[in-house]
Design a protein around this motif. Structure first.
Motif, PDB file in Angstrom:
ATOM      1  N   THR A   1      -3.954   3.379  -4.572  1.00  0.00           N
ATOM      2  CA  THR A   1      -2.888   2.890  -3.719  1.00  0.00           C
ATOM      3  C   THR A   1      -2.319   1.610  -4.300  1.00  0.00           C
ATOM      4  O   THR A   1      -3.031   0.844  -4.941  1.00  0.00           O
ATOM      5  CB  THR A   1      -3.381   2.658  -2.281  1.00  0.00           C
ATOM      6  N   GLY A   2      -1.049   1.420  -4.096  1.00  0.00           N
ATOM      7  CA  GLY A   2      -0.435   0.170  -4.530  1.00  0.00           C
ATOM      8  C   GLY A   2       0.866   0.348  -5.270  1.00  0.00           C
ATOM      9  O   GLY A   2       0.899   0.972  -6.334  1.00  0.00           O
TER      10      GLY A   2
ATOM     11  N   GLN B   1       0.819  -1.200   0.000  1.00  0.00           N
ATOM     12  CA  GLN B   1       0.000   0.000   0.000  1.00  0.00           C
ATOM     13  C   GLN B   1       0.859   1.260   0.000  1.00  0.00           C
ATOM     14  O   GLN B   1       1.868   1.358   0.699  1.00  0.00           O
ATOM     15  CB  GLN B   1      -0.942  -0.005   1.205  1.00  0.00           C
TER      16      GLN B   1
END
Length: 288
Positions: free
Chosen positions: A222-223, A82
Motif C-alpha cells: 500500500t502507498g 494509503q
C-alpha cells in the motif's frame, strides 16, 4: 506536478528527480481526458508528483528498474497516502486448475497472463519449478499482450479495487469477461514474497472481484507517495502536507480506494521525509 493518470510509471521518479519538462501526452482509451489532461504548451519543469511508493523507494536506492542508474538520493517524501494492492492468482474455471503445482505435474501447455503491476509472477512460477523458458518449451507462453489478455489460462499479478485505473483495469476486465477461480498460494511462498518484496501479509476481501467468493490470504502493498526533491522550499512542502491532511475528504470521493493514516503518512521506507513536511507532522503530533 507529475500524476498517475498522465502516467509515466517507472519514469515518474526520474522526471521529478531530474526536473525534466513534462513528457509528451500518451492517450489511453480507457482513461477519459478529463482525468489525464494534455500537457499545456509552455509548462515549466516538473517539481513534484505522486507515484507508487515502491517506485519511489527503488529509485531512491537505485534498485529494480533503476539498478543501472545512480541512486536518486535527492528525492524526498511529502506524504504517503494509503492505496492497497493485492497479489492475485487466478485460472479460468474451465481449465480445472486449482493449484499452480498442477501445471508442472501434468505438463500442460499453459498460457500465463502477467496482469497488473507487482505480483512477482517470475518468483511465484519459480516456486513451482516453472519459468518462462520451461512454459514456452512445453508449448505455452507468458505475456501481457492484447492476445494474451484474450487467450490465457492463468493470470498472475497485482490488483487493487475494481476500477479502470491503467495498472489494475485488466483484473476488472478479465474477472467480468471470464469465470475465474482465484487460487490461494502456499503459506511459505507468501512469507517469502512478503520478505523479498518488502510487502506484508494480508487478505484479499471476498467480493473484491467477481469470482472471489471467500477471503484469501495473500501479500499486499500500500502507498501512493506524494514526493519532491530535496531542493523544494520547506514552506511549500509544509503547505502540501497540510493540504493533504486538511482535505482528506477529497480522498473518499475518488474512484480509487485512497485513505489517510496519521501513523503512516510520514513513512517512506528509506526515502527521507522532506523537512518542511516533517515540521507539519511534528506540529500535529503524528511524527514523534
Amino acid at each position: 506536478m507529475q500524476i498517475c493518470y498522465n502516467c509515466n510509471a517507472a519514469d515518474a521518479p526520474r522526471i521529478v528527480s531530474e526536473a525534466r519538462l513534462p513528457p509528451p501526452y500518451k492517450p489511453d482509451p480507457a482513461v477519459p481526458e478529463i482525468l489525464a489532461p494534455r500537457n499545456a504548451p509552455g509548462l515549466g519543469t516538473v517539481d513534484f508528483g505522486a507515484v507508487a511508493i515502491q517506485f519511489l523507494r527503488n529509485a531512491y536506492r537505485g534498485i529494480g528498474p533503476y539498478e543501472k542508474e545512480k541512486p536518486r538520493t535527492n528525492l524526498r517524501l511529502i506524504a504517503n497516502i494509503q492505496d492497497p494492492s493485492y497479489v492475485l492468482v487466478a485460472a479460468k474455471a474451465e481449465t480445472g486448475i486449482t493449484d499452480l503445482a498442477q501445471i508442472r505435474q501434468k505438463r500442460w501447455p499453459v498460457r500465463i497472463l502477467t496482469a497488473g503491476i507487482g505480483g512477482d509472477a517470475a518468483g511465484i512460477l519459480a516456486y513451482f519449478g516453472l519459468s518462462r523458458e520451461s512454459i514456452t518449451a512445453a508449448g505455452g507462453r507468458v505475456g501481457n499482450t492484447a492476445q494474451d489478455r484474450e487467450n490465457f489460462d492463468v493470470a498472475i499479478g497485482g490488483g487493487g479495487d475494481m476500477t479502470t485505473a491503467p495498472e489494475w483495469r485488466i483484473w476488472t476486465e478479465i474477472s467480468q469477461k471470464y469465470d475465474l477461480s482465484f487460487i490461494q498460494l502456499p503459506d511459505d511462498l507468501l512469507t517469502k514474497l512478503a520478505k523479498e518484496g518488502e510487502q506484508e501479509r494480508g487478505i484479499i476481501p471476498a467480493g473484491l472481484y467477481r469470482g472471489i467468493e471467500r477471503p484469501i490470504p495473500t501479500v499486499v502493498r500500500t502507498g501512493t507517495a506524494v514526493y519532491g526533491r530535496a531542493d523544494m522550499p520547506d514552506d511549500f512542502a509544509y503547505l502540501v502536507a497540510k493540504a493533504m491532511d486538511e482535505h482528506q475528504d477529497l480522498l473518499q470521493w475518488r474512484h480509487l480506494n485512497f485513505s489517510y493514516n496519521v501513523h503512516t503518512v510520514w513513512k517512506g521506507y528509506e526515502v527521507p521525509l522532506h523537512p518542511g513536511a516533517a515540521r507539519y507532522y511534528k506540529e500535529k503530533g503524528y511524527l514523534k
